[in-house]
Structure formats: C-alpha cells, structure tokens
Design a protein around this motif. Structure first.
Motif: not given
Length: 383
Positions: A280, A282, A291, A300, A335-338, A345-346
């Motif tokens: 993984e 980051r 976003r 995404a 995978e995901r983000w924040e 972003v991961w």
C-alpha cells in the motif's frame, strides 16, 4: 532568489557563482553563456553589461527602478511587510520557473538528426567520438546538448568534427573517457578497433549508448529508470515542464513520480507520500486539487474511466550531485481518500514490494511486530 535575497542584496561574486551553478543544468543556457561560464571575470562583466544593466535601468518596468547596483552589490529598492517574505518568494519562484521553462523550450527545441552513429577513436591516447561528416548528414547538433548516458543525465559538447567532452550537470570533470572504457574496455578507440556508439533522440534529449544498446527491453517492475527513459516506454515524450512534474497525464494514463525525501522542498510542497506497507502507498495531490475537480474524479474513478495509474518512486532527487533514477512500482488501484487541497490517497499496489527494496524505498518492515507477544493498540502507540 536561490540565495533567499529577495528582498535584499547580493554581491556580484556570489551572484555569478550561483548563476554558474544553475546555468550548467541547462544545455541551451550553457551554450549561450559560452566561454564566460568558465571565466569568473568574463561572467561578471557579462552580467553587469546585460541583465543587471537592464534591471537597474528599469527596462520593461515602466521606469520604476526595482534594483540598484553599486560597488559590486545588486540590491532591491523595495521592501515587504513582515510575514510576507516567504509567500512573495514562492510567487516569484513560480513566475521564474515558468519563464525559464518557456525560454528553454523555445530556444532549446531541437530539430536534429534522430540517430547519430559515432566512431570511437582517440586523441593523444584519450578516447573521443568522431561525428559523421556534417556535409553528408543534416541535423547534427553544435554546442552543449542534453543527453542520458548510462542512465545518468549529462551534457555532451558537440564540436565541428567530434564529441570530446561529456559532463554531468553538477561536475566539472570529463566523464567521456571513463564511460567509453567502461563500455569497450581499456583499448576503447585504439587503432584496429571498430567500437561505435549512437546518439538516439527522444524529444529534446539524446540517449548515448553502444550501437544496438538502445533497444528497449520493456517496462519491468522494480527496475530503476531515469525519468527521461520513462515516456518512450508508454509511447510518448515529455513536453515542456513535464520533465520536472510529479504528475504526468495522457489520455488513459496517469504517471506518478514521487521523491520520498522532501527536505529540499519548500514546506508547502512537502507532501506526505510514502509506503504504508509492502502492498500500500499513500500519496498526496497538489495543494490546489479537490475531490470534485476533474483530476480528483479521475483519481477516484480511474478504473471506471479506463485510466491506468503507474507509480515511480525514488528516495532522493540527487546523491552527491547525481540525479537519481526512479524505481518502477507497477500499476495502482484506488482504495480510499480523505481531505481536500491536498487530497490524501491510499493506493493498492499490484505487486508486493520485494523485501530487498524495503530499506531503499523506506517500506515499513511487515515482520517487525511478529512474535510470541502481541502489542495492544495502546502499547503500539506508546512505542
């Protein structure tokens, strides 16, 4: 600007020394400065007669004088409110970077031969490269030209009949003899030998290698590649400032170039990038990216939009003055983000990072906490 003297002042000697250092990175600037680059007195005189004279004379600034020059000291005439120096320098840096990129692209754009085969010969026992006759082959460069040799960015000096000097950007020494001896042995270029090399053009850069060695073996995961060698593997060439960018986009393609050590970067650009585990990664977007933006949505929804995201990572930009290549880590899956501005972003790697590369790429040791005793979450945080 590089010395942090805006606003402020700088001596002509310090200015000339820094200009000499920076100019050597750009073949077109290096050729334009010519012999003055190697002679401190000539370089100081050139700076005084041209850019300094123009700035002090307020040319192009509607008569407003922003600089003065006296007794070998160039100084600004303006001041900035306390607390705004860093922001002002970042703004000036963006303008300077853009203007320099446009200048290099405009003046340095080559329309040269796609392939130049040179015979390896010698001069006073030192191996050099003899060019094909210019009257028989069009497009042979003249002057300092950007090249890649053995995966390292450098510059070659094309004179009338030969290439006699190759220098890495941050070094004065001629690396051509050692390079040729490494490829062909101690007898490189000696009478009776038939050694030959080729310059193969890729955009504005030539790759130098023994004849036939420029055949691509295809992109291989966990292999190191100089940045300039990456675009041809995907069927395109860098344009303008893309050669310095951390993100390069093409239709259906997203290339991420990540340098982990950001200590030389301004604090605002020290993005939180790195491996979270051997599978993984980051990554943080540019500070302005949201976003909801087109770039954010492409990140995404890259799979749905049929966009391939490819990762290239290196620990440091330079080691002892030598530009470092990037390790190809393969395609990524979102995978995901924040967060926003920047987005964190991961990404999921398609292959696990080989254990031999964990120290080099700063990958956390996945086996560190295994054993007979287990740590609780609280214990792990305290450790």
């Amino acid at each position: 600007l590089a010395e942090g003297r805006i606003p402020g002042s700088i001596s002509i000697n310090a200015l000339a020394a820094r200009i000499r250092e920076i100019a050597r990175r750009y073949s077109v600037v290096r050729s334009e400065l010519g012999s003055a680059l190697e002679n401190p007195d000539d370089l100081r005189q050139l700076l005084e007669e041209h850019p300094i004279n123009a700035w002090v004379g307020a040319r192009g600034t509607s008569g407003t004088q922003y600089f003065t020059y006296a007794d070998g000291l160039l100084a600004t005439t303006f001041t900035l409110p306390e607390g705004q120096h860093e922001a002002a320098r970042e703004l000036v840096q963006e303008i300077v970077d853009w203007r320099l990129a446009m200048y290099v692209r405009r003046v340095g754009a080559m329309v040269g031969a796609d392939r130049i085969v040179c015979k390896v010969s010698h001069s006073s026992g030192t191996p050099i490269l003899f060019l094909p006759p210019r009257e028989r082959m069009a497009g042979i460069p003249l002057g300092w030209i950007d090249i890649i040799a053995d995966g390292v960015p450098a510059q070659a000096n094309f004179v009338k009949i030969a290439v006699n000097v190759v220098q890495q950007a941050d070094h004065d020494g001629n690396t051509l003899p050692d390079l040729l001896k490494r490829w062909f042995g101690p007898n490189a270029g000696q009478p009776g030998t038939t050694h030959a090399v080729e310059f193969v053009r890729d955009g504005e850069v030539y790759t130098l290698a023994p004849v036939g060695a420029n055949e691509e073996a295809g992109l291989q995961t966990w292999k190191a590649y100089p940045r300039a060698k990456v675009p041809p593997l995907f069927g395109f060439a860098f344009q303008g400032w893309e050669a310095q960018s951390g993100v390069v986009e093409r239709e259906g393609l997203f290339l991420l170039f990540v340098t982990l050590d950001k200590t030389e970067q301004p604090e605002a650009h020290r993005y939180d990038d790195g491996f979270v585990s051997p599978t993984e990664f980051r990554w943080q977007s540019q500070n302005r990216t949201t976003r909801e933006s087109a770039v954010g949505q492409k990140i995404a929804n890259h799979a749905a939009q049929d966009v391939s995201v490819q990762l290239f990572v290196r620990t440091q930009g330079k080691i002892r003055g030598q530009t470092q290549p990037f390790t190809y880590c393969g395609p990524l899956t979102f995978e995901r983000w924040e967060g926003d501005k920047p987005i964190t972003v991961w990404w999921k790697l398609s292959e696990t990072v080989p254990e031999r590369l964990w120290p080099k790429l700063r990958v956390p040791d996945a086996t560190r906490n295994t054993g007979s005793s287990e740590l609780t979450s609280e214990d792990d945080m305290n450790v």
